[in-house]
Design an enzyme around this catalytic site. Structure first.
Site, PDB file in Angstrom:
ATOM      1  N   TYR A 165       0.835  -1.210   0.000  1.00 55.46           N
ATOM      2  CA  TYR A 165       0.000   0.000   0.000  1.00 55.46           C
ATOM      3  C   TYR A 165       0.871   1.263   0.000  1.00 55.46           C
ATOM      4  O   TYR A 165       0.633   2.212  -0.768  1.00 55.46           O
ATOM      5  CB  TYR A 165      -0.888  -0.056   1.243  1.00 55.46           C
ATOM      6  N   LYS A 169       0.983   4.073  -2.835  1.00 56.30           N
ATOM      7  CA  LYS A 169       0.578   5.444  -2.495  1.00 56.30           C
ATOM      8  C   LYS A 169       1.677   6.459  -2.815  1.00 56.30           C
ATOM      9  O   LYS A 169       1.383   7.644  -3.014  1.00 56.30           O
ATOM     10  CB  LYS A 169       0.184   5.518  -1.009  1.00 56.30           C
TER      11      LYS A 169
HETATM   12  P1  NAD Z   1     -13.363   2.836   1.801  1.00 58.83           P
HETATM   13  O1  NAD Z   1     -13.051   1.373   1.813  1.00 58.83           O
HETATM   14  O2  NAD Z   1     -14.491   3.328   2.629  1.00 58.83           O
HETATM   15  O3  NAD Z   1     -13.592   3.350   0.324  1.00 58.83           O
HETATM   16  C1  NAD Z   1     -12.888   2.869  -0.785  1.00 58.83           C
HETATM   17  C2  NAD Z   1     -13.895   2.625  -1.897  1.00 58.83           C
HETATM   18  O4  NAD Z   1     -13.180   2.248  -3.073  1.00 58.83           O
HETATM   19  C3  NAD Z   1     -14.851   1.470  -1.562  1.00 58.83           C
HETATM   20  O5  NAD Z   1     -16.188   1.887  -1.678  1.00 58.83           O
HETATM   21  C4  NAD Z   1     -14.478   0.400  -2.581  1.00 58.83           C
HETATM   22  O6  NAD Z   1     -15.583  -0.402  -3.005  1.00 58.83           O
HETATM   23  C5  NAD Z   1     -13.919   1.229  -3.717  1.00 58.83           C
HETATM   24  N1  NAD Z   1     -13.046   0.447  -4.576  1.00 58.83           N
HETATM   25  C6  NAD Z   1     -12.079  -0.427  -4.192  1.00 58.83           C
HETATM   26  N2  NAD Z   1     -11.495  -0.966  -5.261  1.00 58.83           N
HETATM   27  C7  NAD Z   1     -12.082  -0.421  -6.359  1.00 58.83           C
HETATM   28  C8  NAD Z   1     -11.884  -0.577  -7.746  1.00 58.83           C
HETATM   29  N3  NAD Z   1     -10.972  -1.432  -8.222  1.00 58.83           N
HETATM   30  N4  NAD Z   1     -12.646   0.139  -8.598  1.00 58.83           N
HETATM   31  C9  NAD Z   1     -13.596   0.992  -8.127  1.00 58.83           C
HETATM   32  N5  NAD Z   1     -13.836   1.165  -6.796  1.00 58.83           N
HETATM   33  C10 NAD Z   1     -13.075   0.473  -5.922  1.00 58.83           C
HETATM   34  O7  NAD Z   1     -12.000   3.563   2.241  1.00 58.83           O
HETATM   35  P2  NAD Z   1     -11.641   5.108   2.373  1.00 58.83           P
HETATM   36  O8  NAD Z   1     -10.950   5.262   3.662  1.00 58.83           O
HETATM   37  O9  NAD Z   1     -12.782   5.981   2.048  1.00 58.83           O
HETATM   38  O10 NAD Z   1     -10.517   5.231   1.237  1.00 58.83           O
HETATM   39  C11 NAD Z   1     -10.596   6.121   0.146  1.00 58.83           C
HETATM   40  C12 NAD Z   1      -9.185   6.412  -0.346  1.00 58.83           C
HETATM   41  O11 NAD Z   1      -8.469   7.150   0.642  1.00 58.83           O
HETATM   42  C13 NAD Z   1      -8.363   5.164  -0.634  1.00 58.83           C
HETATM   43  O12 NAD Z   1      -7.544   5.386  -1.755  1.00 58.83           O
HETATM   44  C14 NAD Z   1      -7.507   5.046   0.593  1.00 58.83           C
HETATM   45  O13 NAD Z   1      -6.336   4.304   0.372  1.00 58.83           O
HETATM   46  C15 NAD Z   1      -7.241   6.496   0.899  1.00 58.83           C
HETATM   47  N6  NAD Z   1      -6.818   6.767   2.266  1.00 58.83           N
HETATM   48  C16 NAD Z   1      -7.689   6.689   3.277  1.00 58.83           C
HETATM   49  C17 NAD Z   1      -7.258   6.996   4.569  1.00 58.83           C
HETATM   50  C18 NAD Z   1      -8.195   6.993   5.731  1.00 58.83           C
HETATM   51  O14 NAD Z   1      -7.772   7.402   6.818  1.00 58.83           O
HETATM   52  N7  NAD Z   1      -9.446   6.572   5.568  1.00 58.83           N
HETATM   53  C19 NAD Z   1      -5.910   7.333   4.802  1.00 58.83           C
HETATM   54  C20 NAD Z   1      -5.045   7.408   3.734  1.00 58.83           C
HETATM   55  C21 NAD Z   1      -5.515   7.139   2.460  1.00 58.83           C
END
Ligand code: NAD
Length: 301
Positions: A165, A169
């Site tokens: 990851y 990223k």
């Molecule tokens: P989440 O799991 O709630 O949302 C991610 C969404 O992406 C899900 O609805 C999932 O179905 C969708 N998804 C996954 N693979 C997919 C694909 N191949 N095609 C289309 N859709 C797909 O998680 P989140 O926390 O909302 O994450 C959103 C983004 O933010 C991600 O890239 C995550 O890595 C990044 N992020 C989140 C955090 C955090 O604190 N939540 C921190 C750093 C980075």
């Protein structure tokens, strides 16, 4: 200055839950027509359902906004192109792309399967590249585009158990760094968000006291600005979470020049390691060529 997206079309990938849903709701509330993409799988990327994206579209419409769902995966070239086609078919243009879709396959590196590496890189890095590649010629032609990549402090600073990851990223930051240069003359600005938010992805990882304060909405404000006409920035990485916002940047020490064609030994390097790595006067370069020009300075008469 009010920020609105009247007449603008936005694609938000992974918008069926968490941060993506929040970004999509805010962009729609401010007038954007939104493609809500989500394949509706689990946190690890397995499975799929049209429900996640459909529910967010219904939510946007119930609030008086315009949206269409797309259930394709970002991690396949053809289906990524289809996400952009959905926007073109429904709304005739693409102004904004938020590459947000993401999954986790956490394990310590020794135990991590290569398949866990491939899948995570496929979604985060290649998925961002594929959807951006499909939107790029449209944005070039209309001389306008706003693209937001989603990175993570896990990649920027490192996190135990997230080698796949973290690598993926950081890869989106590299993608942004090149695209900010290639997009400039077309009015395409490319920035990156490094969010912290309470979502299904983080609920087991972050402390329970913190979770109620980590509303995804606090990240979406920054994303919306980076997607707006008002934003003139490109190549920025914005850390956002819990009402905290900051800029993150790769910095370089002043370094040490040993002289033109100096015969530097390993021992010379070792003896000067503290000076070479002294970060008391950090500097940033806007491109690799700027750094090369800096290195070349003593050679230019
Ligand atoms: P989440 O799991 O709630 O949302 C991610 C969404 O992406 C899900 O609805 C999932 O179905 C969708 N998804 C996954 N693979 C997919 C694909 N191949 N095609 C289309 N859709 C797909 O998680 P989140 O926390 O909302 O994450 C959103 C983004 O933010 C991600 O890239 C995550 O890595 C990044 N992020 C989140 C955090 C955090 O604190 N939540 C921190 C750093 C980075």
């Amino acid at each position: 200055m009010a920020i609105d997206f009247q007449g603008r079309v936005a694609i938000v990938t992974g918008a069926g839950a968490g941060l993506g849903r929040s970004h999509a709701l805010l962009l729609a509330e401010r007038g954007a027509k939104v493609v809500v993409n989500d394949l509706g799988g689990g946190v690890d990327g397995t499975g799929g359902s049209s429900k996640a994206a459909d529910l967010v579209v219904a939510e946007i419409k119930a609030r008086g906004g315009e949206a269409v769902a797309n259930h394709d995966s970002v991690s396949d070239v053809a289906s990524a192109a289809n996400i952009v086609k959905t926007a073109m078919d429904a709304f005739g243009r693409v102004d904004i792309l938020v590459n947000n879709a993401g999954i986790l396959r956490d394990k310590s590196f020794g135990k991590m399967e290569i398949a866990d590496f491939d899948t995570v890189v496929d979604v985060h890095f290649l998925g961002s590249a594929y959807v951006t590649k499909a939107a790029w010629p449209i944005m070039q032609q209309q001389q306008y585009g706003r693209i937001v990549m989603t990175s993570s402090n896990s990649g920027l600073y490192g996190n135990f158990g997230q080698a796949n990851y973290a690598g993926a990223k950081m890869a989106v930051v590299g993608l942004m760094n090149s695209l900010k240069q290639e997009g400039a003359k077309y009015g395409i600005l490319v920035n990156t968000i490094a969010p912290v938010a309470a979502t299904r992805m983080t609920e087991a990882l972050l402390s329970p006291e913190l979770l109620p304060h980590l509303k995804p909405e606090y990240v979406s404000q920054a994303v919306a600005y980076l997607c707006s006409e008002a934003c003139g920035a490109t190549g920025d990485i914005i850390s956002a979470g819990a009402g905290f916002y900051a800029k993150m940047q790769v910095m370089e020490s002043q370094g040490m020049f040993f002289g033109i064609d100096a015969k530097v030994t390993v021992e010379d390097f070792a003896a000067n390691y503290a000076k070479i790595t002294d970060m008391s006067k950090p500097q940033h370069f806007g491109s690799s060529m700027e750094e090369v020009a800096h290195i070349a300075k003593p050679f230019i008469k």
